[in-house]
Structures are given as C-alpha cells and as structure tokens.
Design a protein around this motif. Structure first.
Motif: not given
Lengths: 310, 487
Positions: A29, A36-40, A224, A227-228, A231-232, A234-235
């Motif tokens: 992750r 980092m690997a983004l959540a998507i 959603a 939103d993802a 936030e990606s 922002r990360s």
C-alpha cells in the motif's frame, strides 16, 4: 565484411510501483514511505515495467501522465556499427525493450536492496534483479535476449542467499549522480522545484474540478468515486509536501550500471550481419528522472553485440 | 523550559549529581520506548484496504494518518536514541528495556499531571495508562493528551478540546478504555537509589526534560565538561539522517542540550513556532479530522479490531501462537543489538577488524526494524487470534531474562557476534515453523517467506560484516561521468 560492435541504443519511460523506505520493500500500500498505491489503483508490486499495457495504464497512470508527452515504453532508437549509423540493423529500430522474469516472491524484476541488506538504499546500490533482457521488434521479427547471472557457478541462487557482495558487485551500480544534466535533458525537467510546485498546483485544480463534478453527481456511487479521487489527490499533495526534497531531487538523479553479460544470449532476425553469441555482450544503462509522484522514470542504455556485418 | 508551577505542586528538582542525572535519563529512555511501542501497535492496526467500514476515500485519509503515526514512532526512536546517547556520553549504560504492557506510568497518573492544569481549581487530568490499543478516535485523543504540553502552551483555539479529552468530565475520561483491573504502576528509576521516597514527585515529561537540561547545565559547571561527559559517543551519528529524524553526536553540553531541545520541540511543541507539527499537534489534528468523519459516518473504522493489550498466552490459533512467539524473540534480538551497539560503541574500534559495530549498525537500524519487526507485526495482524477469526496483534513482551541481560549491556556476551546470530537464529527457526504450518493461509505464505529470507540474510550479514567490514558500494558510489564534459 566488417567485424565490429553493434551498439543498440534504447531509451524511454518506465514505471515502477515501488515501495520506499521506511516501508518494507514488499509493502503493497505504501504507508510510511514517499510512494504509495492509491486506493483506486493496483497495489505496489515493485516491478520495473519497461512496457505497460493500455489496461494497466488505465488503472495506474495518474493524472497528468495520460495527458503528458511522456509515453511509457522503452524502445530502440538507433543502431550504430563501430560508432556510425548502420542501416543494416534497421530491423531493430523501434523494438520494445523488456525485462523478463521475477524476483520471487515479487512478481517481476525489481530494484533489489531489501532495505540495505543485499544493497544499500542510502547509496542507490540496487541490483536490477533478475536481468533477463529482451529486445523484440514485432514487425521485422528481430529479437535478442540476454540473461545475466548473479552467481555463474550457481545461476539459480537467489540474491539474498549470496552473502558476499563481491560476487555480485558487478551487478551493482557503477555510479550515481544527483543533479545530472543528461537526465535533466531526457525528462525535460530543468527546474525540479518548479516541476513539483506545478504538480501540487495542478492537483489542487483537480480537487476543485472534482468537487464541482461531485456537486452535479446523480448517484451515491458517482459521489463516492469523486470522493475517492479527491482524497487521492490530497494524498499526493501530502506526500509531495511532507517529503519535499527527498522526492524533488530524484527527478534529476541518475544511477548507472555497466557489465558484460555472462549468461545465455540469443538472436533472431536480420541485424545486417552475424551476431556472435559466444562472446559476452556488453550492457550499459541508467535509470533516473524518477518522478516519485507518478511512479515514472526514464531509462537509457546500450546493448553492445559483436557482429560481422554482411 | 520549565513549566509554570502551581501553588499546590511541588517543583520538580533538577539532578545535582551524575547518578541522579543518569536515573532521569534512564527514565526518559524507558518512556520514549513505551511511547514508541504504543504508536507502532496503533499504526500496525491501520487498514490497508477499503472495506465495509472504510471507503476508498476514507482509506486515503487513514493512510495519511499512518504516515504521520509512523513518523512520530520514528521520532520516538530518535528520542530513545538521544536519551541513550546522553547516557553513554556521561559514562552510564544505555537502557533499552521497559516495563511490560499494559502499565500505568507514574508520569501519566492524574496526580502527576497537576502541572497541566491551568489553575489550581481547574478540572483534574485523567490517568493515561500505557496500552496496546488498535487505532480509533479515543486512541487518537489519548495520544494527543499524552503528548500535550501544559495547557498554557496549548493554543487558545484548541484548549477546549484538550480540556474535554484530557481532563476528567462528568462521565470520567472518555479517551481511556474501561479496564477491568487496576494496572500495575511502572517502577521508576527516578525514585530509586538513596533518595528519600518523597524527595522527587513525578511531574510531566516536559518537566522531566526541563530538569535534565537544568541538571546538565548545573553539573557541567560543577564538574566540568570532561568529568560530566566522561563516556563515549554512541555512534548514532554514523547513521544517515533522513526520514524525519535528526541524529547528531552528543559529546558536550551544547550537543546534549540540543538533544533535549529537539525532543521537547518535536513532542510537545515547546518553543516551536505556530504551525509546527509537534506530536501533540499532529495527534490533535488527526483526532479532529477523525471526529469529523465519524460525525458524517458513524460506522467508520480506521483500524482492524486488534485485541487490547494482547498477551502471548491468550492466542489459541497455532500459527498465531508461533508467529507471536517469534515476534517476541525478534524484539529481544533487536534490543540486544541496540544495547550492544550503544553501550560499547568505539570510534577507534569501528574501522578495525573484527567489525562488530559496523555489523550491528548495518543490520539493526533499517533491516531488523523494518524487514523483521514491522513486517512480522503487520503479518500478525492478518492472522486470527482465535476461533472467532478476530485479528491478532503483536506482543511487545520482554521476559525477565531479557530485561536482566539488557540491564548489563557491557557484559562480555554483548561483544560476541554469535550471541546476536543465535538470537536471530531463534527468529529464523520460528518463522520456518510458521511457514510450514498447515494452518497458514496460502496467500500469507510468500509474505512470511520474504521475512524469513530477510532474517536469513540479516544473520549472514552480521557475520559477513563482522569479518569483512561494510562493502564499499554500500557506503557510496562515484558520480556518473558526463558523456561530453565541458572544458
């Protein structure tokens, strides 16, 4: 007939979903390093990808990469015989360059250091492992492969089992430079600070655009997804701000390798002569221009094969 | 900086002799170590995948918290290093032990936190026990409170939250879980020795460091620098400083005070400019952000439900039992290596064969911490604690025999490379058993194999570097020649 050295020159952008210290080197992750690997996206897998499929890029190429002139893919650009352009080897021009094999338990070739146990993160002493080079031109049928062994006496021995670094020292980099002019030109980034300042600004714009899109979204699923994405972005801004110079200085860093290949070599197709596969081919390459936000870098190198031209 | 004292609180006395200074520093080292373990346990619990109680968007926020919590844990390691470097600099053994969890530090009992009150009749602070607890909103608040400076240093806009979180309200202390039994109070080095029991009362850690700084200044003047700093540099400055930690040699008053100042600035934010990311401020901001998410999404969970204060005996799954026992062995091996390195480091011996200090330095900091301790801990969170399938958590347990050894790091065994190799070999054997366990999930097997490989290599490196020194390319590489150099 001329006997000489055919230099096959290749370069281009590669990608590597690389975990970075202080994350463990198989981190998927990216929790504490600057990558980092983004959540998507797909997990980090550490694999050096000299080529990437459209499907893979769709999942893992972050904006603005899809809109940049930089296209992922290391390819052969020129072929010279004894230093001069050689039309006889034109069949290799445009060939894709690949690194094959896997660095078990990781699923492909990696920059292996294992947190400064088999190399050193601090001095950029990484082994490109395994080194199974393939240069393949789908249209002309030209194909060259060359594999190098870390320990020729026991080719199956994994790197982590070779305790004496002198044995594989030839596979460690020969040099490393932060602020390298050749890299600067290759990736066209002269103002490293400005490059990432622009990136942060761009990500800020993406946040605003996506917020606007979210306001018009018609379903929870769309919201959603927005939103993802927000936030990606922002990360990514967080990582750039938090790590600062550690990310910035990699964009103009070059790490070079050079060795005579000691394993099997094969050649297919017309290279304008007879390639000698009994003598070691020479390989010299560098990786650099690393954009730790996009997980994108540049590679340039030369495979030198002895040839008797026809 | 000395905190303003309240009329009902006894001032915290600075040490006026070296044994007392050493006791204070030993106490500080133990506290930093205990902070670090709690933060690491919380970080290990954080989710790495979206799920029903953590959306993809929320996971991004959780990951940013992870980055910060791991950074703070690294800085606690830095503080542990500084406290131990101060100890070795004044000629005292370092201390890498700690009282086992859960425990109640005297420094974090309500009565010891009186100085954090704004006024004598203000609300009473909470007890803050040292717990292994999965990350959640109350944990973020507890960490914030533990790192909080006295209220007068808390920004006006943040004070109400700090009062609500860190002080007793009508329903008690919301950020501390209800514990079934009272916790044992950690023994303190500060109250030991020949001091009458009521000579010193614990104060805040901020005051402990203020007292250490005062004591250093007093003793430097009284004894002179040569006698005060009669020990040796720890060698920590040989380690490249990146990753949000800042290490430097400690050998005199200036460098010693710099170490103390760095700790209190990073921790509580003392003397830091507005906007400085102290540990307190970071945990404060996380807690505020967490609360905002919870208000929108009451189901949100940032962490896996790791057990509270796990003890190795409570696990029933055989794979988990073996993995946790191996973790405990690995943790002891790590601390042995650190103790041997800090206690006995010698600049003169560093570059002379056999290269014991190079061997320890090259293996303990990055590789053992990252590729063994963290990697194995995170894998344990993927194992079932018991038949219910709830996840397990690592156990930072130090057996009496381990503590006994850590208390005498100049023992000849710490000069024996085979001692460290044997310690790691127990880890390797344990990991081998985990890998061979039929109950291990197939998807986890390659990950355990990776840790096993790395432990094998760390052991081999210890022996190789001990004999041969550090391989030159691992220290530095030459610059690349330009293809067409100008001039």
């Amino acid at each position: 007939m001329t006997y000489g050295m055919l230099d096959i020159n290749f370069e281009g952008y590669f990608m590597c979903r690389l975990a970075t210290d202080p994350d463990p080197t198989n981190e998927e992750r990216g929790m504490s390093g600057y990558t980092m690997a983004l959540a998507i996206e797909d997990p980090l897998d550490q694999v050096i990808r000299l080529q990437a499929t459209a499907d893979w890029l769709k999942r893992n190429a972050r904006p603005p990469l899809p809109d940049m002139s930089a296209k992922v893919g290391v390819t052969v650009r020129t072929a010279n015989l004894n230093g001069a352009p050689y039309d006889g080897a034109n069949g290799v021009i445009g060939a894709n360059v690949y690194l094959d094999g896997a660095d078990f338990p990781l699923p492909g070739p990696t920059f292996e250091s294992r947190n400064s146990t088999v190399g050193s993160d601090d001095s950029f002493a990484f082994v490109v492992n395994p080194f199974n080079l393939r240069i393949e031109q789908d249209v002309t049928g030209v194909k060259l492969t060359a594999s190098d062994y870390l320990e020729p006496k026991d080719p199956k021995l994994p790197l982590w089992r070779i305790v004496d670094p002198n044995i594989y020292g030839r596979r460690l980099p020969t040099c490393a430079t932060i602020g390298d002019t050749e890299v600067t030109e290759a990736v066209n980034v002269f103002d490293a600070y400005g490059y990432f300042r622009d990136r942060r600004r761009y990500l800020g714009k993406l946040i605003r655009d996506t917020c606007a899109e979210r306001g018009e979204a018609g379903s929870d699923e769309q919201r959603a997804r927005c939103d993802a994405q927000i936030e990606s972005y922002r990360s990514r801004i967080y990582q750039l701000q938090h790590w600062g110079d550690r990310v910035i200085n990699k964009i103009q860093t070059k790490v070079g390798w050079e060795y005579a290949i000691n394993g099997p070599q094969t050649v297919e197709g017309n290279l304008g002569g007879t390639v000698d596969i009994s003598r070691p081919w020479g390989i010299k390459y560098w990786f650099g221009g690393w954009d730790g936000d996009l997980l994108l870098g540049y590679m340039r190198g030369t495979l030198a094969v002895p040839i008797t031209s026809t | 900086m000395q905190a303003a004292t309240l009329p009902n609180v006894k001032p915290f006395p600075p040490p006026h002799d070296k044994p007392t200074l050493a006791a204070y520093l030993t106490e500080a080292a133990m506290l930093e170590h205990q902070f670090m373990c709690q933060y690491l346990y919380a970080a290990f619990s954080l989710k790495k995948q979206p799920d029903a109680t953590c959306s993809a968007a929320q996971l991004e926020i959780v990951r940013r918290w992870a980055s910060i919590i791991y950074m703070i844990a690294r800085q606690e390691m830095e503080h542990l290093s500084i406290a131990n470097s101060l100890l070795t600099a004044i000629g005292t053994p370092p201390w890498f032990g700690h009282y086992n969890f859960p425990t109640q530090s005297r420094w974090y009992q309500a009565k010891a936190l009186e100085h954090k009150k704004l006024a004598a009749n203000g609300p009473e602070p909470c007890d803050f026990p040292f717990l292994m607890q999965a990350f959640d909103l109350p944990v973020a608040r507890r960490f914030c409170c533990m790192e909080s400076p006295t209220l007068k240093y808390v920004a006006e806009r943040d004070r109400q939250n700090v009062l609500d979180w860190c002080y007793q309200g009508p329903s008690g202390c919301a950020c501390v879980p209800v514990l079934n039994v009272p916790l044992p109070v950690s023994p303190s080095f500060v109250s030991g020795g020949n001091l009458p029991p009521d000579t010193i009362a614990p104060g805040t850690v901020q005051e402990l460091y203020a007292a250490i700084a005062s004591g250093l200044q007093y003793l430097n003047q009284k004894l002179g620098s040569k006698e005060l700093f009669s020990g040796h540099q720890s060698g920590q400055s040989q380690i490249p400083s990146e990753y949000d930690i800042y290490l430097f040699s400690i050998c005199d008053l200036d460098t010693a005070l710099a170490g103390v100042r760095l700790i209190t600035t990073q921790g509580e934010g003392i003397d830091a400019p507005p906007g400085y990311d102290s540990h307190f401020q970071n945990y404060y901001d996380i807690a505020v952000e967490f609360q905002a998410i919870r208000e929108q999404d009451p189901a949100f969970q940032a962490g896996l439900p790791l057990p509270l204060d796990p003890q190795s005996g409570q696990y029933s799954n055989p794979v988990t039992v073996e993995a946790v026992a191996t973790f405990i062995e690995g943790y002891a091996a790590l601390l042995y290596m650190l103790a041997g390195y800090y206690a006995n480091y010698s600049p003169a011996e560093y570059n002379r064969p056999p290269y014991l200090f190079q061997a320890l330095e090259q293996t303990v900091f990055g590789p053992t911490m990252t590729m063994l301790i963290r990697s194995l801990a995170e894998l344990i969170t993927q194992l079932p604690a018991n038949e219910s399938g709830a996840p397990a958590g690592p156990v930072f347990y130090l057996a009496p025999g381990v503590l006994e050894l850590l208390s005498k790091p100049s023992d000849p065994v710490f000069f024996d490379i085979n001692f460290y190799v044997a310690s790691l070999n127990r880890v390797k054997v344990g990991l081998g058993k985990v890998i061979e366990s039929p109950g291990l999930k197939p998807e986890l097997k390659p990950k355990f194999e990776y840790v096993h490989q790395n432990v094998w290599r760390i052991m081999a490196n210890l022996e190789y570097i001990y004999e041969n020194g550090t391989y030159n390319k691992f220290l530095d590489l030459p610059s690349c020649p330009q293809d067409e150099p100008c001039g």
